[in-house]
Design a protein around this motif. Sequence first.
Motif, PDB file in Angstrom:
ATOM      1  N   ARG A 111      -9.738   2.110   8.257  1.00 26.55           N
ATOM      2  CA  ARG A 111      -9.410   0.707   7.996  1.00 26.55           C
ATOM      3  C   ARG A 111      -8.008   0.391   8.484  1.00 26.55           C
ATOM      4  N   SER A 112      -7.809  -0.860   8.825  1.00 29.26           N
ATOM      5  CA  SER A 112      -6.476  -1.307   9.211  1.00 29.26           C
ATOM      6  C   SER A 112      -6.359  -2.795   8.934  1.00 29.26           C
ATOM      7  N   GLU A 113      -5.136  -3.258   8.782  1.00 27.64           N
ATOM      8  CA  GLU A 113      -4.889  -4.680   8.592  1.00 27.64           C
ATOM      9  C   GLU A 113      -3.547  -5.036   9.211  1.00 27.64           C
ATOM     10  N   ALA A 114      -3.397  -6.297   9.558  1.00 31.09           N
ATOM     11  CA  ALA A 114      -2.163  -6.749  10.192  1.00 31.09           C
ATOM     12  C   ALA A 114      -2.004  -8.243   9.968  1.00 31.09           C
ATOM     13  N   ALA A 170       4.110  -1.247   3.428  1.00 32.61           N
ATOM     14  CA  ALA A 170       4.513  -0.094   2.626  1.00 32.61           C
ATOM     15  C   ALA A 170       3.482   1.001   2.841  1.00 32.61           C
ATOM     16  N   LEU A 171       3.868   2.222   2.567  1.00 28.24           N
ATOM     17  CA  LEU A 171       2.950   3.341   2.732  1.00 28.24           C
ATOM     18  C   LEU A 171       2.035   3.466   1.521  1.00 28.24           C
ATOM     19  N   HIS A 172       0.724   3.475   1.798  1.00 27.69           N
ATOM     20  CA  HIS A 172      -0.282   3.718   0.771  1.00 27.69           C
ATOM     21  C   HIS A 172      -1.121   4.896   1.246  1.00 27.69           C
ATOM     22  N   PRO A 176       0.442   2.910   6.665  1.00 26.95           N
ATOM     23  CA  PRO A 176       1.117   1.625   6.460  1.00 26.95           C
ATOM     24  C   PRO A 176       0.124   0.537   6.073  1.00 26.95           C
ATOM     25  N   ARG A 177       0.388  -0.116   4.972  1.00 23.04           N
ATOM     26  CA  ARG A 177      -0.432  -1.226   4.511  1.00 23.04           C
ATOM     27  C   ARG A 177       0.491  -2.347   4.035  1.00 23.04           C
ATOM     28  N   LEU A 178      -0.063  -3.504   3.789  1.00 24.80           N
ATOM     29  CA  LEU A 178       0.757  -4.601   3.286  1.00 24.80           C
ATOM     30  C   LEU A 178       1.408  -4.200   1.967  1.00 24.80           C
ATOM     31  N   SER A 179       2.644  -4.617   1.802  1.00 22.46           N
ATOM     32  CA  SER A 179       3.317  -4.368   0.528  1.00 22.46           C
ATOM     33  C   SER A 179       2.647  -5.197  -0.563  1.00 22.46           C
TER      34      SER A 179
END
Length: 248
Positions: free
Chosen positions: A193-196, A221-223, A227-230
């Motif tokens: 999965r990824s998001e931006a 932020a790191l989850h 890297p994912r949205l904070s």
Amino acid sequence: MRARARQAGSPRHSDETGGAVTLLVMLMVPVCVLAAVVAAAVPRRIAAQASADSAAANLASLAAGWRDAQGRDHGRIGWFPPDCDPAPDRAASQAPEALDADLQSACETLARSLLADLGARGFDESAIAGFYSSAYTTSTGSTAHSDAHPASLLCRAGGRAVIADAAHVALAADWGTRDWATAHVWPDGITIRSEAIGRITRPTGDDSAGPPDCGGLFDTALHEGLPRLSDEAQSFAETLPTRTAFGN
């Protein structure tokens, strides 16, 4: 007699040593093979994640730019990969919307490039799916990212750059079943999965006045090491009124 005794005993000693070496080899070979497989699979997993992150970032920028240029705050973006991926057996009525020839060609080129890159990294191209959000200026709520003001757009991204609007994209795809090494490490494959967030940035001529700072509105932020949205950025994204699905 002692010499003969030593000579008589030496073959048995040699046989024991040989058996021990054989047993050690039998134990070590599978371990070495597994280590080699993992060593080959893990970098491919990292490269696949990087490819998914790049695809999400490109789609987010495309969605933000398209919404800004067309003034479409909500709903389906007709010109958006992979919805416009060329499919000879697709009826015209199944297309998201009627596109002129040049626009259709550009969209198909983008879709081919996106799917080819993900496919080359081991993704199942038929199982890529996700969503894109409303324009950020349509947020139905706000989250406080500082004591000075609530999160909102327009906002200052640093220096003289101002974020005029944005769009959030998330995608997911099955990975790891087509390659021998990765299939042994992850027999059932995994979902990557990824998001931006794609942003529309405009210059402003005054550093001392104008929109407030964006704060953590677009922070990551790191989850679980990725890297994912904070929390703040995710909370704001969740206030957007619509999400439009794409893919399968």
